[in-house]
Design an enzyme around this catalytic site. Sequence first.
Site, mmCIF file in Angstrom:
data_model
loop_
_atom_site.group_PDB
_atom_site.id
_atom_site.type_symbol
_atom_site.label_atom_id
_atom_site.label_comp_id
_atom_site.label_asym_id
_atom_site.label_seq_id
_atom_site.Cartn_x
_atom_site.Cartn_y
_atom_site.Cartn_z
ATOM 1 N N ARG B 42 0.822 -1.213 0.000
ATOM 2 C CA ARG B 42 0.000 0.000 0.000
ATOM 3 C C ARG B 42 0.855 1.261 0.000
ATOM 4 O O ARG B 42 0.403 2.315 -0.432
ATOM 5 C CB ARG B 42 -0.909 -0.004 1.238
ATOM 6 C CG ARG B 42 -1.850 -1.182 1.274
ATOM 7 C CD ARG B 42 -3.290 -0.720 1.120
ATOM 8 N NE ARG B 42 -4.155 -1.844 0.853
ATOM 9 C CZ ARG B 42 -4.796 -2.512 1.805
ATOM 10 N NH1 ARG B 42 -4.665 -2.136 3.063
ATOM 11 N NH2 ARG B 42 -5.569 -3.512 1.487
ATOM 12 N N ASP B 151 -14.931 10.744 8.533
ATOM 13 C CA ASP B 151 -13.861 9.796 8.247
ATOM 14 C C ASP B 151 -12.522 10.517 8.389
ATOM 15 O O ASP B 151 -12.465 11.751 8.284
ATOM 16 C CB ASP B 151 -13.999 9.211 6.834
ATOM 17 C CG ASP B 151 -13.295 7.869 6.720
ATOM 18 O OD1 ASP B 151 -13.975 6.839 6.846
ATOM 19 O OD2 ASP B 151 -12.058 7.851 6.533
#
Lengths: 658, 293
Positions: B42, B151
């Site tokens: 990632r 978020d």
Amino acid sequence: MSRQQGSPAEEARYRALQDLDPRGDNLVEVLIAGLHDESWRVRHAAAEGLQRLSTPSSEQVATRLVRVLGERGETGARNAAAEALAGLGLAALGPLVKLLGHVDPDQRKFAADILGQLRRPEAEAPLVEALGDADLNVRVSVSESLGRVGGEHAARALERLLGDSEPLLRLSALEGLANLKRPPPLPVVEALLEDARLRRSAFRVLGLLPEVAATVRLCGGLTSELRSMREAALAALGTQATRVTAEQRGEQDAVIRDTLRRLPDARERLARALESEDVAVRAGALVGVAALGDASLAVPVAEVAREDRLLRDVLSTLGRLGLEGGRALLAAMADLSVPARAAAVEALVDLVDPSSVTPLCALLEWAEDDLRGVVVRALGRTRSPEAASPLVDLLRDSVTAGAATRALGVLAGSCRAAVVATLQEAVERRATPAAVAVLARVGGRPALPLLRRLARDVDPRWRAAAVDVAGEVDGGVGKELARAALADEAAPVRAAGVRAMGRLGGSDAGALLRPALQDEDVFVRRVAVEAVGESGASDRAADLEALVLHPDGALATAAVRALSRLGLVEPRMLREASEHPDPEVVKAVLSAVSGEGLALAVSLLEHSHWDVRAAAARVLGESGGAECLGAVRRALEAETDVLPRQAMADAVARLSRR
Amino acid sequence: MARFDDSRPEMSAEEFRLLRDHVYSHCGILVHEDMKFVMERRLWPRLEVLGAPDFSAYHRYLRYDANRHVELEAAVESLTTHETYFFREPSQLKAFREELLPILEKRNARTRRLRLWSAGCSSGEEAYTLAMLLKDERRFDDWDVEVYGTDISRRVLAMARRAEYGPSALRATSADLLERFFLPTGHAKVRVRDEVRAMVSFGHHNLLDEAGSQLVAKMDAVFCRNVMIYFDQAARRKVLRILRDRLVPGGYLLLGHSENLLNLGADFELVHLRGDLVYRRPELPGLLGSEPR
């Protein structure tokens, strides 16, 4: 509707327990009373409170809790006491081992269960002894707990139980061995497969055996009429795949492939298994798909990447599905979940051909930023001249510029002329400075006149780009442009000049870099420090020494590294820098020590940061002599962190051989 | 800056630990020991963007660079997957609709106001789902209703505000719901209808940020599903304390089906619904009505 309604009174009792004064009188008894409350929340708070009590009294608390375990009819209190005991750790061990000898089998069973939850190695011996208990329920609990506690004796005892006449005991022992990842020999497990009650657990254990014969038996499970059995076999194949060598994996694949090809509905079964709730089954299904090589399963395989832990297996399985799998993924990209798309794109890097350019470009239009980077990489591997133009366009975007630069380099390997022509056109119309670097690297000397022109451009971004890269094409031109750039009014151009000067070096590099070490812009100064080290300008050592104690950790680290590259580190300077509050500076110091600096490395074995201790151990392992052995051994004994421990153990092994 | 070769650096155990600790200290998100491979994959694109030659250099960038705060956010975004879809975990939504909403309607009949929080809302599917449920109920039509989605990732919040979704996000959405609450936009995508979007607002919030949580209004229910998996035990406790604080007394906390509050204290009480288990902030002792918002 709500069967467990809270009340103000309950909340008050809960808060009262939470707010108890830890120095208060009769604290234990108040909390023990709380264990008997009608509300589970209050009981839970009491159990937590008992676990928090100070260590000297923990064993007394454990003894008191053991008494609660004996209160028949008080189910809630007993369970809360068990919870508290399990949380007490080592302090609960003695009282619980004693309870294993209680006259009441119910109490002995409780003791065995909680000892299993403690997971202390000290519980292994008493539990093994308790396998001789007269009561079957107790023996089963003991066996289950041994499967949690582990150890050599536990494994041997569990293995012996596999021959017991009681199926429950055999089952718990088999499960215990599976938990401990200590499989018995294959013939023993094969015999257990005959018993339908044990078969699922036996499959689990078979998966721990990296032998083809075990694969054959597991593949037998794949053909079972029972879904649970098929899934157990599949999960075990997943486990086995993680334990076999590459050669064994080939053999495993061949056996699985043969089995699956004989199953008319193998594809459907694997597709269902890829969607299983059980992660282990999904992992096994990936092994099955990889062995079968059915590209039509590429999409459900990619969806397994929703489970982070299986990402590696998903990528390797997709890699096994070839170009056809790649095409299936590209066609379905818009329908995939976000993690599946990320995995698919990653896999596509190896699964593309010239026909992939158009769908990859379509993907660029909407994919997320981090995925676009990988799509760009895939474009570079298509070997198609048509990929040059979209890749050069991507140099304009700071997020994809790095990936596009590399991709163009790869693409130039198969169609250089197209890449150069597209880059030249982009630079002529000033599309993006990033194209300059790629053009220079791909185009070589013919690009020099253009670079000279760009170095005089009105826009500092173009000047910096030209200066940065000219030296890679021609050292002389590079130096000439770098020298001029050091006096540029724009900081990014000065930084580019400094970088280029560092790479090109030369006897005058130190003098030329001197002003940059005092530049008004801290970024330029940082680059200058690195450039001095790279160019070998030892005449600038004093300037660097002045920076090793700089409060800016980045500057201080760069200075220590640069001095180290110049071979001019002084023990006094290292000692001083080793007290820098930033551990990165101290690690830079350690990477610079040699000879007399080893004493410093020994002292840093006790540094408060784990990474510094690990770095110190590595230095001693590489450069130390036998005289350092004692200090590293002592540090190893005191070390509790796994990474420095590993470095220290390696150092001890290396020093012991000197 | 960018390198020209095609090799990618491996992440050593030490680099993994340094990066993991750095991320953890920022936002409490714990990358487990067995996730080194995932972290490596990632973060590779981030190295490529920055031209960092290896993960040590990337760690130094996160420590020292002037843009380190921006990059840390980018790293966290890369590490947290945003797997979600509309009408996820239907049995819980059914229980919420059939059992909790009537209670909330009764409790708030005087104020005629309802506040729901989708904590860790990712790209907005859950927040919009809640708005659609409320819209479907009709009983809240003339109420002051707001669904708040938060978020830690600014990128997913941008997606949430855009409200455009593809087939993957709609895999549990029936044709009927699709018809009523979405508009086709082409390219196999749909957009949430304006009347639903108007009920939902979004904000950037780190669930561990106690001070930042003060900006969140008092909520009647919090959906925090499949978020706790990213936190370790200590961070979970802290998040739960903050969520409790943002709930009105008697307000509900709904976790994902694989999550529970075992070993996390008992600041919440467990409520057995017919179709689900949820948690509730207890009423204040001696005070059964709502506290002022």
